[in-house]
Design an enzyme around this catalytic site. Structure first.
Site, PDB file in Angstrom:
ATOM      1  N   GLU A   2       3.159 -43.184   4.651  1.00  0.00           N
ATOM      2  CA  GLU A   2       3.042 -42.149   4.258  1.00  0.00           C
ATOM      3  C   GLU A   2       1.987 -41.419   4.723  1.00  0.00           C
ATOM      4  O   GLU A   2       1.688 -40.473   3.738  1.00  0.00           O
ATOM      5  CB  GLU A   2       2.982 -42.487   2.382  1.00  0.00           C
ATOM      6  CG  GLU A   2       4.386 -42.712   0.679  1.00  0.00           C
ATOM      7  CD  GLU A   2       4.080 -43.268   0.192  1.00  0.00           C
ATOM      8  OE1 GLU A   2       4.944 -43.414  -0.769  1.00  0.00           O
ATOM      9  OE2 GLU A   2       2.935 -43.281  -0.165  1.00  0.00           O
ATOM     10  N   GLY A  39      10.222  12.954 -11.634  1.00  0.00           N
ATOM     11  CA  GLY A  39       9.342  12.653 -12.499  1.00  0.00           C
ATOM     12  C   GLY A  39      10.240  11.485 -13.399  1.00  0.00           C
ATOM     13  O   GLY A  39      11.056  11.096 -14.212  1.00  0.00           O
ATOM     14  N   GLY A  40       9.182  10.094 -13.935  1.00  0.00           N
ATOM     15  CA  GLY A  40       9.305   9.399 -14.797  1.00  0.00           C
ATOM     16  C   GLY A  40       9.911   8.179 -14.507  1.00  0.00           C
ATOM     17  O   GLY A  40      10.187   7.554 -14.982  1.00  0.00           O
ATOM     18  N   LYS A  68       7.744   5.891  -9.131  1.00  0.00           N
ATOM     19  CA  LYS A  68       7.463   5.983  -7.977  1.00  0.00           C
ATOM     20  C   LYS A  68       5.585   5.467  -8.324  1.00  0.00           C
ATOM     21  O   LYS A  68       5.378   4.926  -6.891  1.00  0.00           O
ATOM     22  CB  LYS A  68       7.133   7.938  -7.809  1.00  0.00           C
ATOM     23  CG  LYS A  68       8.655   8.319  -7.568  1.00  0.00           C
ATOM     24  CD  LYS A  68       8.378   9.201  -6.948  1.00  0.00           C
ATOM     25  CE  LYS A  68       7.996  10.266  -7.323  1.00  0.00           C
ATOM     26  NZ  LYS A  68       8.428  10.834  -9.489  1.00  0.00           N
TER      27      LYS A  68
END
Length: 1139
Positions: A90, A221-222, A225
């Site tokens: 392991e 706008g708004g 971005k």
């Protein structure tokens, strides 16, 4: 394409968080079982093998797969672990995944000694003897197991050490949980729907391609971005050499010009430099020159003019290969005409995301509601149209209101057929009371982006109660306050406010309450259509800045209610006959009036700003100004007489800086109990100042360069608020005894006070931290021993004076950090300095021959330095290596940085590796983190800075390349090892810190301790402690770290050659045996030169972290020197009584 962090990060693709490797015989039913249960309860997905699998010695395929599908492995080393071939197999697979896929490995030493595991001694040795007997034919297996065990045992882990297992397990779970959290994707709280947008934007940006790419983000706008660009910028920035986010390009350009944006761009990418140019053409050339070979990430936010792109982006070859430029704008044509590589047009939020965002704002919940509000929310979502800003504003507006109020608001929306966001946003505005609406409209029309404190004063003068009103606007998502304490309103909200004003009088502009647009203002002023409805006006001429606007004498006659007037352009209005008495703010740069109108009685005026005006006298007679808080007449060169302030008792800020004809300041200024700032800097004709002052609120008094001012007033009462007093460049001859009332004074600047003869017999300056006495004609013996009683003094500037020595009492100023002695041309020797000292500047001390060495442990917080540019006599008597050796003895084992700069043209042979270039590299010790014998690294370079036409820098950059193989190719100048880590990048600005040209060769020696290279203490043994979740892997025998040093960079000095050496403790003894040139002169002890020393100091210009605080300039020598003993006796007088 280079992958970027996203919601589908590496952690989310793993089936398990943790794989447990353990010996079932020892721990399955006790410790491992308890740990497994604790991990599960903490939500950590953990794999533990089924005991039924452990039938034979061969590892089941299920376990291989589980390891590969886990983010990390926790290995529980117990007494029988090494006896299990299953466990060792392991372990080998875990190490394979660690080296191959950055699989994390965390060992737990459960009653075993990691030393025995590393060295494979005692029981481990017996275990491997059995394995070797069993697997005689498979030596590779045994080798893999041994290597895996050695590697994992070299990792710092957790030790039980007789602790309670419950507590031990709890600590382990906490640390694994914390480590897991670091791998989770960045969560942008409240940014609903951002992930899909980012994925689409990344595809267009494609930062894996080796080209220069410009990508636009364009929509209404708004829509988000700017938010999208900022999140992308934050996530991508680690992949670039430099980054710059230019916010609000349109507004900043309009207010301050494109040059300010060019400077911001360069300063953000080249953060350690200062840029000073004055037109866009110079800026274009500088951006092109400095960034053309640099891979940068640039965001231009809110661009609305092609000129923005031409001056900030230019051509693609302005930036290095791999650079990315992101442009947000509302104008797609602008992007297409500039021929950007691609345009991303974000869409509005889908129905689910829109509902989630709205619920967050309206109900503080992301879940869908099943009551009346659920149906009502659908109506709001329909009108918002997926626009995130509208959803936020609507949600905030409706939050906390009942269903009836919701229905009323929604019905109002339905009656308005206009679908534009501005009309929708007006619902939030209508929810304000009249006073809050006025605040909103004033900010939208006049104060967006202004300092909050400035706006608050104006609005308070208008009786709008701004303390509560602005808080209401912020909570309704109509206004924000940025970290720089500036008010910010989104463009759409600002346009909404302005549209409200316009629509109150669409056709008759003179009937609007607020005017800001140039076209409207010009129409009203030129056509004389003003009415008494006008309350505020901005007069500007951005389109034709050099044009003068001529106003009629009665241009403002009809504006009876005008309360706000801001003028930012040149006006021809010398025969003006009227200004409204209702004015609260008059902000008029370059006012052409010689005095304000006698009919102008502004009893409500709060802020009066008339910088660079033609004002000779504000009013010809005294008028009541009980509400006036700020008066600024800076640069009004015709001002002869300051007004009587008796009727302006609430004045807080008075700025008369640069009023070069001002002769007289009215005595009433001395009793302005609320005045906080009084600035008379550069009033070169000022002769008369109040004979007594008692301004109990005054925090800063500036009389700098009032060269004809000969006396300083008596202090009437306590002026406990005064922290900074600037008297530099005055002709003051003495200070009054009452100056002791300035009990909290922190800074006293007396630079270039050449006429100062004496101070009072007692002065209480017990808290003084900065004292500047440069260029004060101090001579031998002028500095008394009692200066040591200035117990809080941190910075002392005695540069440009005429003494030969300074006294030993400086060592008793226990907190002194910076001492400046530059241009003390007669100074011959320097005593041992306080142990707290961090920087000594000796530039231009041409007679200096001796420097006493430190004898006590240095207790400076970070660094120490001695800078002696052009100290050629000193360099003849002592070399930089000697200074380094002496200082290493007192702080070499601490985490300190030490610099020496003196004349010199050769690198001492002691530096074991040398190179005739500006960069060098060296292998660090193999046992770099455990070898207590090595102290740090010493380096040096020979440099010259003879190009006075540019501001050059001496910068040292140190980079560690982790786990470097000795067999690798090391001939490249820019070594690319694994995991390069910049340790330090700092140095000196030649013009600012050296203060004079470096025309001849100088040697720069730097030492930094190992603590600066490796933050974890090297004294800690691998098997003695935990590391607070900082997991460090020791170097293997065949690998080591490599340190790369360079003295190159933009505007770098000419670094001719350099050298480096790893410093061990034994080096100090060897260095003691080095026979130095002129040793009899170089090794003078403090006792030998003590009798020659007198006192001197300087405000620290030496430590890189604090040298920006130095505001003083070196002055040329002045009139013949005179005794200053009485001055210092008086400074110390009252302190002596306290001791």
């Amino acid at each position: 394409m280079l992958s970027l962090p996203s919601k589908s990060s590496s952690i989310s693709r793993q089936k398990y968080d943790v794989f447990l490797s353990f010996s079932g015989e020892d721990t399955r039913n006790n410790f491992t079982d308890h740990l497994y249960d604790a991990l599960k309860r903490s939500g950590i997905v953990t794999f533990r093998d089924d005991p039924r699998l452990e039938v034979g010695e061969e590892l089941a395929p299920e376990l291989f797969k589980a390891i590969q599908q886990s983010w990390c492995s926790v290995i529980i080393f117990s007494k029988t672990y090494a006896f299990s071939g299953w466990c060792l197999e392991e372990l080998a697979e875990i190490i394979k995944q660690k080296n191959k896929k950055d699989h994390k490995v965390f060992p737990i030493f459960y009653d075993v000694d990691p030393y025995n595991l590393r060295k494979q001694k005692e029981k481990v040795e017996k275990a491997f003897a059995k394995h070797e007997e069993r697997y005689k034919e498979d030596k590779d297996k045994i080798r893999r197991w041994r290597n895996a065990l050695t590697q994992v045992a070299n990792i710092k882990g957790w030790h039980l050490n007789n602790r309670h297992e419950t507590e031990f397990i709890g600590d382990i779970v906490k640390k694994i949980s914390a480590k897991l959290c670091e791998t989770f994707p960045i969560v942008h709280d409240g940014l609903v729907g951002i992930s899909s947008r980012l994925e689409e934007l990344y595809a267009k940006i494609d930062i894996g391609e080796d080209d220069v790419r410009i990508v636009g983000i364009c929509e209404m706008g708004g829509i988000g971005k700017t938010t999208l660009a900022r999140v992308a910028y934050t996530r991508m920035s680690p992949h670039f050499e430099g980054k710059s986010f230019l916010a609000d390009v349109r507004e900043v350009s309009n207010k301050y010009g494109l040059v300010s944006l060019q400077k911001q761009l360069l300063s953000q990418i080249l953060s350690e430099e200062h840029f000073n140019f004055f037109n866009v053409h110079e800026g274009n050339a500088l951006i092109n020159h400095r960034l053309s070979n640099k891979k940068v990430l640039v965001v231009l936010d809110d661009v609305d003019n092609l000129q923005h792109l031409k001056c900030l982006v230019g051509r693609r070859d302005w930036f290095g290969l791999g650079s990315r430029i992101i442009v947000t704008t509302r104008d797609e044509h602008l992007l297409r005409s500039y021929r950007v590589d691609d345009v991303y047009k974000p869409t509005t939020l889908n129905a689910n995301d829109a509902l989630q965002l709205f619920n967050l704002k309206a109900f503080n919940s992301e879940t869908r509601l099943e009551n009346d509000f659920s149906e009502l929310s659908k109506h709001v979502l329909k009108y918002a149209g997926g626009l995130s800003l509208a959803l936020e504003v609507f949600g905030s507006f409706l939050c906390g209101r009942d269903a009836t109020q919701w229905r009323s608001a929604i019905e109002r929306l339905e009656r308005d057929s206009n679908k534009e966001i501005i009309e929708r946003l007006q619902i939030s505005f209508d929810g304000l009371d009249q006073t809050e609406q006025n605040i909103f409209l004033d900010i939208a029309c006049f104060f967006n982006g202004e300092e909050k404190d400035f706006v608050m004063k104006v609005l308070d003068g208008c009786e709008f109660f701004p303390n509560i009103g602005i808080d209401v606007l912020i909570k309704k998502s109509l206004l924000k306050v940025y970290k720089d304490n500036k008010l910010w309103m989104h463009d759409l909200l600002q346009e909404m406010g302005r549209k409200i004003v316009r629509e109150k009088s669409v056709d008759e502009r003179g009937k609007r309450c607020r005017l800001w647009a140039e076209r409207d203002v010009y129409h009203v002023l030129i056509e004389n259509t003003a009415t008494e409805m006008i309350e505020g006006m901005i007069i500007d001429n951005k389109r034709e800045m050099n044009k003068t606007l001529t106003l009629s004498a009665d241009a403002f006659l009809k504006m009876k209610r005008l309360r706000l007037l801001r003028v930012f352009c040149r006006l021809n209005c010398c025969d003006l006959t009227y200004l409204s008495n209702e004015l609260r703010l008059l902000d008029w740069t370059g006012c052409p009036l010689r005095s304000l109108l006698s009919s102008f009685q502004p009893k409500y005026i709060v802020i009066l700003l008339l910088p660079y005006s033609n004002i000779e006298q504000l009013w010809t007679e005294n008028i009541p100004l009980y509400k006036l808080k700020v008066l600024n007449l800076e640069g009004s060169k015709n001002l002869i007489k300051a007004p009587d302030f008796t009727t302006a008792p609430n004045l807080e800020i008075l700025v008369l800086e640069g009023c070069t004809r001002l002769i007289y300041v009215h005595p009433s200024v001395g009793v302005l109990t609320r005045l906080k700032l009084l600035n008379l800097r550069g009033c070169k004709s000022l002769r008369s100042f109040p004979t007594k002052i008692g301004m109990e609120s005054l925090e800063k008094l500036i009389l700098s360069d009032c060269s004809k001012l000969q006396s300083f007033p008596e202090i009437d009462g306590k002026m406990e608020c005064l922290l900074r007093l600037y008297l530099d460049g005055t002709s003051i001859q003495q200070l009054p005894s009452s100056i002791g009332n300035l009990s909290n004074l922190l800074l006293l600047n007396l630079e270039d006070c050449r006429n100062l003869v004496s101070l009072p017999g007692s002065i209480g300056l017990s808290l003084l931290t900065r004292l500047n006495l440069s260029d004060c004609n101090l001579c031998e013996g002028d500095i008394p021993r009692d200066i040591s009683r200035l117990s809080c003094l941190e910075e002392l500037d005695l540069g440009g004076n005429n003494f030969i020595t300074i006294p030993s009492c400086l060592t008793q100023i226990s907190k002194l950090e910076f001492l400046r002695l530059s241009n003390c041309r007669a100074l011959e020797s320097l005593p041992e300095l306080p142990t707290s000292i961090e920087g000594v500047t000796l530039n231009g001390c041409t007679s200096l021959e001796m420097v006493a060495y430190p004898s006590k442990v240095c207790n400076s917080k970070y660094s120490a330095d001695i800078v002696g540019v052009n100290c050629f006599r000193l360099a003849e008597n002592i070399n930089a290596l000697t200074l380094l050796r002496k200082h290493l003895k007192v702080f070499g084992n601490s985490r300190k940085l030490f610099d020496v700069v003196i004349p010199g043209s050769e690198i001492p042979e002691w530096f074991s590796q040398q190179r005739g270039e500006s960069w060098i590299k060296i292998d660090l010790p193999l046992e770099v983190r455990n070898d207590s014998q090595w102290m740090g690294v010493a380096l040096c370079c020979i440099f010259v800075s003879d190009d006075t036409s540019r501001n050059e820098h001496l910068i040292c950059r140190a980079v560690i390349h982790d786990r470097y193989s000795r067999q690798a190719n090391r001939t490249q100048s820019n070594f690319q090892g694994r995991n390069p880590r910049e340790v330090i990048r700092s140095g000196w600005n030649v013009n600012r810190h050296f203060e004079q040209p470096v025309m001849k060769d100088h040697i720069f020696v730097r030492y930094f301790s190992r603590g600066m290279l490796y933050l974890i203490s090297l004294e800690d043994k691998c098997d003695e402690r935990e590391t607070n979740n900082l997991w460090i892997t020791d170097c293997l025998e065949q690998e080591c770290d490599q340190l790369e040093l360079s003295f190159t960079g933009p505007y770098s000095v000419n670094a001719k050659k350099c050298g480096v050496r790893i410093v061990y403790k034994r080096d100090l003894e060897e260095m003691e045996q080095i026979k130095e040139l002129h040793s009899s002169q170089c090794c003078a002890n403090f006792e030998d030169i003590q009798q020659h020393f007198a006192d001197d100091g300087s405000i620290g210009n030496c430590s890189l972290k604090k040298r920006k605080r130095n505001i003083y300039e070196v002055m040329d020598e002045g009139p013949p020197p005179k005794s200053m003993q009485n001055i210092f006796n008086s400074i110390i007088g009252r302190l002596g009584k306290k001791h």
